[in-house]
Each structure stands twice: as structure tokens, then as C-alpha cells.
Design an enzyme around this catalytic site. Sequence first.
Site, PDB file in Angstrom:
ATOM      1  CD  GLU A  59     -42.439  28.411  14.918  1.00 12.62           C
ATOM      2  OE1 GLU A  59     -41.842  28.505  15.262  1.00 12.62           O
ATOM      3  OE2 GLU A  59     -43.900  27.829  14.975  1.00 12.62           O
ATOM      4  NE  ARG A 294     -30.057  30.815  20.748  1.00 17.66           N
ATOM      5  CZ  ARG A 294     -31.260  30.577  19.923  1.00 17.66           C
ATOM      6  NH1 ARG A 294     -30.986  30.138  18.162  1.00 17.66           N
ATOM      7  NH2 ARG A 294     -31.985  30.631  20.892  1.00 17.66           N
ATOM      8  CE  LYS A 304     -40.345  32.389  19.308  1.00 18.86           C
ATOM      9  NZ  LYS A 304     -40.548  31.336  18.293  1.00 18.86           N
TER      10      LYS A 304
HETATM   11  P1  ATP Z   1     -38.120  28.758  19.583  1.00 18.81           P
HETATM   12  O1  ATP Z   1     -36.772  28.745  21.123  1.00 18.81           O
HETATM   13  O2  ATP Z   1     -39.708  28.195  19.455  1.00 18.81           O
HETATM   14  O3  ATP Z   1     -37.116  27.649  18.685  1.00 18.81           O
HETATM   15  P2  ATP Z   1     -36.040  30.963  18.365  1.00 18.81           P
HETATM   16  O4  ATP Z   1     -35.848  31.467  19.394  1.00 18.81           O
HETATM   17  O5  ATP Z   1     -35.743  30.160  17.363  1.00 18.81           O
HETATM   18  O6  ATP Z   1     -37.891  30.035  18.678  1.00 18.81           O
HETATM   19  P3  ATP Z   1     -38.148  32.282  16.322  1.00 18.81           P
HETATM   20  O7  ATP Z   1     -39.457  33.048  16.036  1.00 18.81           O
HETATM   21  O8  ATP Z   1     -38.187  31.214  15.042  1.00 18.81           O
HETATM   22  O9  ATP Z   1     -38.027  31.643  17.826  1.00 18.81           O
HETATM   23  O10 ATP Z   1     -37.084  33.724  15.721  1.00 18.81           O
HETATM   24  C1  ATP Z   1     -36.558  34.305  14.954  1.00 18.81           C
HETATM   25  C2  ATP Z   1     -35.247  35.144  14.427  1.00 18.81           C
HETATM   26  O11 ATP Z   1     -35.092  35.323  15.729  1.00 18.81           O
HETATM   27  C3  ATP Z   1     -34.439  33.792  13.821  1.00 18.81           C
HETATM   28  O12 ATP Z   1     -33.781  34.077  13.145  1.00 18.81           O
HETATM   29  C4  ATP Z   1     -33.466  33.377  15.255  1.00 18.81           C
HETATM   30  O13 ATP Z   1     -32.184  33.343  14.272  1.00 18.81           O
HETATM   31  C5  ATP Z   1     -33.993  34.734  15.853  1.00 18.81           C
HETATM   32  N1  ATP Z   1     -33.353  34.427  16.963  1.00 18.81           N
HETATM   33  C6  ATP Z   1     -33.883  33.712  18.345  1.00 18.81           C
HETATM   34  N2  ATP Z   1     -33.377  33.608  18.581  1.00 18.81           N
HETATM   35  C7  ATP Z   1     -32.404  34.014  19.683  1.00 18.81           C
HETATM   36  C8  ATP Z   1     -30.873  34.751  19.904  1.00 18.81           C
HETATM   37  N3  ATP Z   1     -30.821  34.457  21.087  1.00 18.81           N
HETATM   38  N4  ATP Z   1     -30.143  35.224  19.643  1.00 18.81           N
HETATM   39  C9  ATP Z   1     -30.428  35.510  18.229  1.00 18.81           C
HETATM   40  N5  ATP Z   1     -30.824  36.100  17.579  1.00 18.81           N
HETATM   41  C10 ATP Z   1     -31.896  35.345  17.622  1.00 18.81           C
HETATM   42 MG    MG Z   2     -37.037  28.608  15.855  1.00 16.01          MG
END
Ligand code: ATP
Ligand code: MG
Length: 591
Positions: A59, A294, A304
Amino acid sequence: MSERNAPAPASNFLRAVIEKDLANGTYASRRWARSPGDAAHHAAGEPDPAKIRTRFPPEPNGYLHVGHAKSICLNFGLARDYGGVCHMRFDDTNPEKESVEYVESIKEAVQWLGFGWDAFGASQLYFASDYFDFMYRAAEYLITAGHAYIDQQTPDEMRASRGTLTEPGTNSPWRDRPADESLALFREMRDGRHPDGAMVLRAKIDMASPNINMRDPAIYRIKHAHHHNTGDKWCIYPMYTYAHPLEDAVEGVTHSICTLEFEDQRPFYDWVLERLAEGGLLAHPLPKQYEFARLNLTYVVTSKRKLMQLVTEKHVSGWDDPRMPTIVGLRRRGYTAEALQLFAERIGVSKADSWIDYSTLEGALRDDLDGRAARAMAVLDPLRLKLTNWDEIFGDRQAEPSSAPVHPHHPERGTRSFNLTREVWIEREDFMEEAPKGYHRLFPGNRARLKYGYVIECTGCEKDADGRITAVLATLVPDTKSGTPGADSVKVKGVITWVSVAEGLSAEVRLYDRLFTEAHPDAGGRDFLTVMNPDSVRSVQAFVEPGLAAAVADDKFQFERHGYFVADRVDSVAGRPVFNRAVTLKDSWGK
Ligand code: ATP
Ligand code: MG
């Protein structure tokens, strides 16, 4: 790539799934019309040249961090390894919070990490907001087919009727309204005839489902908001859980990989795609969702929102502060794309949440830089050393040429040259007036070697009025120059790194450390700001080899015995680099 022998990627459950799908030809019948679209669109296309399609769907509401790097390496890496393609997709269905600045920074981060989205002769860069028309049409279909209805309960009523983990929910009084009525209201929603929150479109599934996500989830809501891509065209926006499977489907994604918190959404993901396939809007085989754990990294926060707070409250200098776990921060700190790829490979993917120790990240950087960072001498805590018998040995000569390999294991990279002069900077800790047993560096009466230079014998020191040591005195031992036949005639145990006072380059060196003092900064709801490391950065005025004046942004060095350093990409200017410590030579934390 670094010259580590890249090991064959370790197998994992996702590789196993993909290998099985390839063996069974699960996706072999797919057609691809060279752009996203519905079933009819793709039916007119060719058999998909990509064996699998994955996607990385951030996003655009912030900068990417080390957790995203894991996801990028995973999704782009799987596509690369199995003859597929990974789509770069901006999941920009939420009109608020998203911006073009973030879109650009995300693209840059992915490319810097070594991945791209040009494949099979086309750019596979997509914006989910481009699918709003399809999402809307799919929603109308769901209504007409009796799979969705407009609910006019208040948000509170909806919450109350949802039930709990142990009790089923209750049907909305609007649940069985005629499809025509829902369709008319949905169109009114689209046409801006109702305020935010007045009604929502809900999927009609099962209010008694043990999975709360299947209790008639909302799929469209009213939001009178401007969107960075579609402007004011829409005042209704799809919910993420509805939008995501549709995005995957129109893009022909085969393996949709997400983090574990979406596991409970998988039944809805499948439900909605199946319903749209029944209606002929989508074609089989449909995308499948897989969840992995994750990345949780000790001493780091990756939310974030929390990263944003560090920036906006100025606890760090910006998104690219070298202490930030953002990709721009890591890069500025001295991390390489190869080190992050190596890290991602080492931590692997699993289905169980766990914490990865920060030292694993640092270890990957060390292992990558060791093989390729040029070596250099630097004195971070300078103390003057005077060679008092210079004239006896060198007469009028003011400089004695010295040289050292650029890299000890790569003679082909040549040598670096610098001069030994009558005064050199040494580390303050390399001299003691009274040395304990086992100290082999400089103390009166002891001999040690100036690295790449001569053996010297310490004769004493000079002090100021306060008794602080201002200079060390030593004599050169004749005929002991490194690389000459006499070099080994005198055996010493200590080796001293040094920089010429006359020729060394004065440089700011920033010594970075972890941003938090606790391994789990935000554990148990703790305010992570209360455990910030007060010593996470210290700036020193150091002296470095004169050749480093030519260092340009992002050049990496091993400062012998100190660690790996990078010329800061923001503050370095021509001839005057500023260095960031990327990582120490050895893991020193928690020891
Ligand atoms: P928010 O903190 O706003 O929820 P998010 O970390 O989910 O954000 P996105 O921009 O939705 O961020 O993430 C993009 C992709 O990165 C998604 O497919 C998510 O699964 C992956 N992602 C985000 N954080 C992690 C993490 N800590 N480890 C592995 N993959 C991640
Ligand atoms: Mg997200």
C-alpha cells in the site's frame, strides 16, 4: 553479486507448493491477454508464457522496511526461480494516506534490491485502483446473483449483530431485501446520493459461520474522498478483503503470498473468486492464497505507524536515517542489496511466527562486504605518535612510501599507496603508560609494528598541564619495513593501524548502533519511545587514509580492525566524504 558461492535456495513449503503445481500442470491452461482483465479479456489472449505469477502488493502509504524486503525477495525470487513473473502492484484502493511520493520510493526500493517488473516483453507494474470499474461490476453481479446486499444498519448495530468467537451473529434486517432494491441503492451510493457510513454493501454468506470473517463481510463502503489516481471519480471504495482477491484474479496471479494474519481471510478469498467464476467474470484456475510468517526482527520496530512516528516526531533525521529499518535507511547505513537478499535467504520462510535476531541481519552484511569492501586504515580516536629518530633513518626525506593490498584476498585489485611520515595518528587505546600483562601494543620499552610500515619501539609520551597524554614517542627500528627481507628480523606481537598526520584526511565518521536498547521494543504494548538507545549515534572527527578523499557516495570500506563503513550518500561532498559505520567487524552486542 558478491562472490559468495550462492547456495541453492533452501526448499520451503512455498517452493513445494509451486513445484507440485508445475508438475501437475495446475496453471498450464491459463491464458493471458498481456494486461489485467476479466475472463473474457484473458480468453482472447495467448497461453500465459509465465509459468507462475506472484505479486508484491504494498500500500503506498509509507516507506518500505526490512520486512517488506523479505516479501520482495520471496515473491520476486520465486517468480525468477520458476520461470514466472512477479507483478509490482500498488494496492491503492484506500483513498486516504496514499501518495505519489511513496509510490516512487517503493519502486526505487524494489529496483535497488535487484528486482524489476519488466518480463515477457511488458511492464508488469499495476495499480489496484485501475480495477475499480471491474470491482464495481463484480459487486453488481454479486448483488444480482443474490450474493450481496445493501445493509443500512448503523455501524454499532452491525458490530452488535456480528456475534463473538463463541456466539453466532444474527442476520441483518436488510439481509433478505430484494436484489433490485440493493442494486438501486448501490447505484445511489456510487452516484454520491448518500453520506459516508449511511450504508454498506455486504457479502451474503453465513452469519453463523465459526469464522467471523465469513459473517457477511462488508465489501464496499461510502467514502467521499479524493483518490491520488482516480481523483473524484469514485465516492465508494472496495474493502481490502474484497479488493485483494479480485486484484490477484484480474492479473492472473497463481500464488498469492501474504502474511499469517490473513489466514482467516482465505475462506472469503476463495468464496468471492468462486462466486465470480460462477458468474463468468473470472475463469478457472483461480489464484490461491498462501500465508507465511512475517519478519519480526529484534531491536527493531516495523509497524509503518511507529516508523512514521519516529520520523514526524524527529527521533530520527528522516525515513533514510541510517538507524531506520527502512530500505532507504539500511541502504544509507551501508547495507547492500546482496546482503539483504542473503538475509532473506537465510531466514527462510515458515508458517510459524518467530523473532529473528538482529545479529542475523548484521551477519549477512559482514559476509557480503568481507569479500568485496576495499580495505583502508582509519583512526577514530586519534592520538599523535612522533617518530623521534626519523632524521637518522630517512635524512631529509619527509615521506616513506608504503603500500597495502586493496583487498587481501584479491591481489588483482591492486594496491593502495600512502606515506609514512614523521608523525602519525594512532588510536588512543593503542598506548598505555603502564600496561597490564597481555597488552602488546605501545607502552614504554615495548615494540610493535606500524601496519604496512616499520617496527617501532615506544620510548614514552608527552602530556599537557592536566596530565592528559598528548603524544606518544617512539623510534623506528631500522631495516624492519614490511615487505622487505628484514621485516621478520624483529618479532613483535602488536600491530598498530595509523594514518599520516601530514597526509591523512580528516573525516567525520558516524558510529551507529541499535536504535533501541530492548530486543522487543514494542512488546506488551510498551511505548517503544521509552527504550530508545541514547547512544545510537556518535559522531567523531577521524583521520583516514588520504586515498579515501576519492570515495564517492555508497562506496564501502573495511576500516581495518574497526568494521565496515560507507560514504554517506546524503552528506558526503567531493573530496570530503562522511562515513557511516555499517557494522562492526564482530558481533559485540549482548556479550
Ligand atoms: P501496515 O503496517 O500499514 O499494515 P504492511 O506492513 O502490511 O503495512 P503493506 O504495504 O500492506 O504493508 O505490505 C506489502 C507487502 O509486504 C504485504 O504483502 C505484506 O505481507 C508484506 N509485509 C509487510 N510487512 C512484512 C513483514 N514484517 N514481514 C514480511 N512481509 C511483510
Ligand atoms: Mg497492510
